[in-house]
Design an enzyme around this catalytic site. Structure first.
Site, PDB file in Angstrom:
ATOM      1  N   ASP B  11       0.855  -1.186   0.000  1.00  0.00           N
ATOM      2  CA  ASP B  11       0.000   0.000   0.000  1.00  0.00           C
ATOM      3  C   ASP B  11       0.890   1.235   0.000  1.00  0.00           C
ATOM      4  O   ASP B  11       1.829   1.337   0.797  1.00  0.00           O
ATOM      5  CB  ASP B  11      -0.901   0.024   1.242  1.00  0.00           C
ATOM      6  CG  ASP B  11      -2.045  -0.970   1.118  1.00  0.00           C
ATOM      7  OD1 ASP B  11      -2.251  -1.491   0.009  1.00  0.00           O
ATOM      8  OD2 ASP B  11      -2.709  -1.228   2.132  1.00  0.00           O
ATOM      9  N   ASP B 130     -13.787  -6.615  -3.584  1.00  0.00           N
ATOM     10  CA  ASP B 130     -13.795  -6.746  -2.124  1.00  0.00           C
ATOM     11  C   ASP B 130     -15.142  -7.338  -1.740  1.00  0.00           C
ATOM     12  O   ASP B 130     -16.190  -6.799  -2.097  1.00  0.00           O
ATOM     13  CB  ASP B 130     -13.646  -5.365  -1.454  1.00  0.00           C
ATOM     14  CG  ASP B 130     -12.248  -4.782  -1.667  1.00  0.00           C
ATOM     15  OD1 ASP B 130     -11.339  -5.546  -2.046  1.00  0.00           O
ATOM     16  OD2 ASP B 130     -12.080  -3.572  -1.448  1.00  0.00           O
TER      17      ASP B 130
END
Lengths: 168, 250
Positions: B11, B130
């Site tokens: 990330d 997701d």
């Protein structure tokens, strides 16, 4: 100087970075005179056959590439565009290699994506490479095996992993 | 034989790696390029970079970072975060990304998948999904998991395949960050329902979890972040273990 053919897609930088890491100078170009003036040409890949071929034709590079007599290395879509008919968007290739390019039959995951090995290989291109070495593939279409095939890989069907004819 | 892939995910915020990083021998553990090089050294098969920078303005720096990463490493790189258009993709591909990943923007405007695929090829379009188990079954969430959508997971996975996605990155929010193992049921169901590769994500805590997801689902790859960042699992050890368990890895 190595010229890397620029066209309407493709992560050309990965090819350029690899050439740089190997210690060679390169330019990325879609100009005919620069391709003609280079010592060697890399015809890279990653993209969609139809839009890639359209770009090459607009720039007149289709004729330039087949007329060159210096060493030309096609990678991925670059190799496929050197073949004959391509099922992706029904695209006519440059016809150097006597193979058509076909969509994998849907009996396993498509694209063929990830690290795989060669099934067979021969020729100078594979000096210092063994059958146990890993090669990264990412493609939904494959070049059929023909008299120009110098390496094969097996995924769903055996296909041409590398091809060689004259300076191509 | 095609190998199963191990993919560390980094990330990125404002050009730096976030989530704590506890790697040995790194000059600068927050520099994504340094971390990427360390993973290549360990035998990672690909890398995924997700930019979670909040503002569009600051996100422009991402292309520069991708250029630096691509110049230094020789394995495929997937980049995502805030991609809303073919133009956004063009910038990242030009910088050296091999694939891009989209999530919320694909839900908002599914045609974006086809637009990117027709220009750059399906092989470079990774659609991230997701998902979370709700009273209504497995549903798709967007905006970093904060917002539920009307889509059920398996039909949505089939839809993105039909639109031209080349790969699905499936993150189970039920297990993400728990280190309790991948969600085997939904990973198996999605992998079975589509004919494109599926990357399993969310929940990796031990090497056995990787074995379980490869043995019990037809996923093509497994992705993890913190267990690699913190050095809890070295990818070399993980691959050695998987080979001993007769799972084909590089």
């Amino acid at each position: 100087m190595i010229a890397i053919v620029k066209y309407n897609a493709g992560n050309i930088m990965s090819v350029r970075n690899a050439v740089t890491r190997l210690g060679f100078e390169s330019i990325i170009t879609d100009k005919r005179d620069e391709l003609a003036g280079a010592d060697k040409v890399i015809f890279p890949g990653v993209g969609e056959a139809g839009s890639a071929m359209k770009y090459l034709k607009e720039k007149g590079l289709d004729e330039t590439i087949i007329s060159l007599s210096k060493p030309i290395l096609g990678i991925c879509l670059g190799l496929q565009l050197l073949c004959r008919f391509n099922e992706e968007s029904g695209t006519q290739g440059l016809g150097i290699f006597n193979s058509d390019v076909k969509l994998f039959p849907p009996v396993d995951k498509i694209p063929h994506m990830g690290w795989n090995n060669f099934l067979t290989m021969n020729g100078e291109l594979f000096k210092d490479i063994s059958l146990n070495d890993d090669v990264y593939y990412v493609h939904s279409y494959y070049a059929e095996i023909s008299s120009s095939t110098i390496a094969t890989c097996d995924y769903i069907v055996p296909f041409s992993a590398a091809m060689h004819k004259d300076n191509f | 034989m095609l190998k199963r892939r191990i993919i560390p995910c980094l990330d990125i915020k404002d050009g730096r790696t976030v989530k704590g990083v506890n790697f040995l021998n790194l000059v600068d553990a927050g520099d994504p390029v340094e971390l990427a090089k360390a993973y290549v050294e360990q035998g990672a098969d690909e890398l995924v970079f997700l930019d979670i920078t909040a503002t569009v303005e600051k996100r422009k720096a991402l292309a520069g970072l991708v250029e630096r990463i691509a110049a230094e490493i020789n394995i495929p790189v997937t980049v995502g975060g805030g991609i809303n258009s073919v133009e956004d993709v063009a910038v990242l591909i030009k910088a050296g990304a091999d694939k891009i990943t989209i999530n919320s923007s694909a839900v908002k405007r599914p045609e974006l998948i086809s637009e990117i695929a027709s220009q750059f090829g399906s092989q470079c379009v990774v659609v991230a999904i997701d998902t979370k188990l709700t009273d209504d079954g497995w549903k798709v969430f967007v905006n970093g998991g904060r917002m539920i959508t009307p889509f059920k997971t398996v039909p949505w996975a089939r839809k993105v395949e039909e639109l031209g996605a080349g790969e699905i990155m499936l993150t189970s929010m039920n297990t993400d960050g728990t280190k309790s193992g991948f969600s085997l049921d939904i990973t198996a169901e999605v992998s079975r329902s589509v004919n494109i590769p599926v990357i399993a994500s969310g929940g990796a805590g031990t090497m056995q979890h990787f074995r379980a997801v490869f043995n019990n689902t037809s996923c093509s790859a497994a992705l993890a972040a913190s267990i690699f960042h913190f050095g809890e699992i070295d990818i070399r050890d993980l691959k050695k273990y998987l080979k001993e368990e007769n799972i084909a890895v590089r």
